[in-house]
Design an enzyme around this catalytic site. Sequence first.
Site, PDB file in Angstrom:
ATOM      1  N   SER A 139       0.862  -1.179   0.000  1.00 38.37           N
ATOM      2  CA  SER A 139       0.000   0.000   0.000  1.00 38.37           C
ATOM      3  C   SER A 139       0.901   1.233   0.000  1.00 38.37           C
ATOM      4  O   SER A 139       2.078   1.152   0.365  1.00 38.37           O
ATOM      5  CB  SER A 139      -0.870  -0.004   1.260  1.00 38.37           C
ATOM      6  OG  SER A 139      -1.486   1.251   1.465  1.00 38.37           O
ATOM      7  N   TYR A 152      -1.511  -0.960  10.563  1.00 32.29           N
ATOM      8  CA  TYR A 152      -1.618  -1.182   9.117  1.00 32.29           C
ATOM      9  C   TYR A 152      -0.357  -0.711   8.413  1.00 32.29           C
ATOM     10  O   TYR A 152       0.220  -1.438   7.592  1.00 32.29           O
ATOM     11  CB  TYR A 152      -2.844  -0.434   8.590  1.00 32.29           C
ATOM     12  CG  TYR A 152      -3.128  -0.671   7.129  1.00 32.29           C
ATOM     13  CD1 TYR A 152      -3.761  -1.836   6.710  1.00 32.29           C
ATOM     14  CD2 TYR A 152      -2.795   0.280   6.165  1.00 32.29           C
ATOM     15  CE1 TYR A 152      -4.044  -2.062   5.367  1.00 32.29           C
ATOM     16  CE2 TYR A 152      -3.066   0.066   4.825  1.00 32.29           C
ATOM     17  CZ  TYR A 152      -3.698  -1.107   4.428  1.00 32.29           C
ATOM     18  OH  TYR A 152      -3.977  -1.317   3.103  1.00 32.29           O
TER      19      TYR A 152
END
Length: 242
Positions: A139, A152
């Site tokens: 990401s 995350y």
Amino acid sequence: MAQKRVFITGGASGFGRALAERYTRAGHRVCIGDVHEERGRATLAALREVDKRSEFRRCDVTRDEDFEAVADFLGSEWGGVDVVINNAGVAAAGTIGETPMVDWRWIVDINLLGVVRGCRTFAPRLSAQKSGQIINISSMAGLIAPPTMAAYNTTKAAVVALSETLAVELAPDEVRVSVVCPGFFRTNLTESLKTENPRARKLMSKLVDEAERSADDIADYTFHAAEKGEFHILPHPEGRSI
């Protein structure tokens, strides 16, 4: 374009399904792995409308034995695999004090160790055949560090580091590695979101649901970039300016 045998974790929905559909449309043989069997069967039915050879195997990325079972199946039924896409992932949000250790262990086991398991299972097989590609889904959060997303961000940064390491390790065996770092796009990531912070949940949902690009858009960009052998695949223009 040579036909390839492709395995995708988390392939039953969201970005994984979009990737599966894109590779199938391109004429490649796709096997999806997922823990959600009902979604897996539904996605398989859609894939088989294009290619009857598509397959679905149950694969919980927290279980080494599930990866081994998939690898054995692909070896016996397809003669191996050419492209492995470690896509399965979940989300957590909150400040360092808000995120409980149980959520840290959960997200690390899936987002990081799930990728590690996929690489450990398939990298030796690809090296033995002296060809193939591993595509790890990270990401833009693995390259930058937005607040209230420490768990995350950490897992996604680790996936980038793992991919950079493997790219060097596997190059002598003609195995390519790519790491995909998209920004927000419309997908079902927030279904898995764990957070104790209602504002973080609302913001995350807004960023995903109202994103300009769809999962299909990101899958198409990823497909073409991976075919060209790009290492850092950055589908969003803002990511390419980092």
